[in-house]
Design a protein around this motif. Sequence first.
Motif, PDB file in Angstrom:
ATOM      1  N   TYR A  37       0.831  -1.203   0.000  1.00  0.00           N
ATOM      2  CA  TYR A  37       0.000   0.000   0.000  1.00  0.00           C
ATOM      3  C   TYR A  37       0.870   1.259   0.000  1.00  0.00           C
ATOM      4  O   TYR A  37       0.591   2.212  -0.721  1.00  0.00           O
ATOM      5  CB  TYR A  37      -0.931   0.000   1.216  1.00  0.00           C
ATOM      6  N   GLN A  73      -6.222   4.774  -5.161  1.00  0.00           N
ATOM      7  CA  GLN A  73      -5.787   4.116  -3.937  1.00  0.00           C
ATOM      8  C   GLN A  73      -6.857   4.309  -2.857  1.00  0.00           C
ATOM      9  O   GLN A  73      -7.307   5.431  -2.627  1.00  0.00           O
ATOM     10  CB  GLN A  73      -4.458   4.723  -3.481  1.00  0.00           C
ATOM     11  N   ASP A  90      -6.572   5.398   3.598  1.00  0.00           N
ATOM     12  CA  ASP A  90      -5.865   4.682   4.659  1.00  0.00           C
ATOM     13  C   ASP A  90      -6.693   4.743   5.936  1.00  0.00           C
ATOM     14  O   ASP A  90      -6.421   5.530   6.851  1.00  0.00           O
ATOM     15  CB  ASP A  90      -4.489   5.313   4.854  1.00  0.00           C
TER      16      ASP A  90
END
Length: 138
Positions: A37, A128, A131
Amino acid sequence: HHWRDVWLNEGFATYMEHRWIEAHGGETTSRWLRDTYDSSDTSPWGLVVADPGARHLFDWRVYQRGGMTLAALRKVIGKGTFADLLRQWTAKHRHGHGTTDSFEALAEQVSRQDLTAFFDAWVRQADQPADTAANGLG
C-alpha cells in the motif's frame, strides 16, 4: 464465467501465496499489505480490478490489488469470520464460477456488515483506497 471477475481467481492466488509465506516464518500478510500500500516504486493503483478490460485482464495489478483486497477484508471482518467466508465461498462455488457481486453479498451476509464502501474502494475504483480502518488499513 465473467472475465471481469478475474480478480477473484488471481487475487486469491496472490493472497494465499502470502498466507503461505507467513505460515512458514516469512513476512506477515498484514505487513505485505501495508508495505505494498505504501510503496512508491510499483503502484497497484490506476486500474479497476473488478472490470479491468481485455487489455489488462492479467495485469499484475489485478493480482496484487486482488490479494490486497482479501488481506484488507480479513482485517475488516476478522480472522474467524473471514475463514467462515472462505469455507462458504468455496463450498458454494466448488464446481462453478462466482462474481464480484456474489462474493460481496456473501461477505456481507457472513460478516453482517455493509461492505459496499469497502468493495467500492478496493475493486470498483482505480484510485488508492483511503488509509482507514474501514478499508482494512488503519
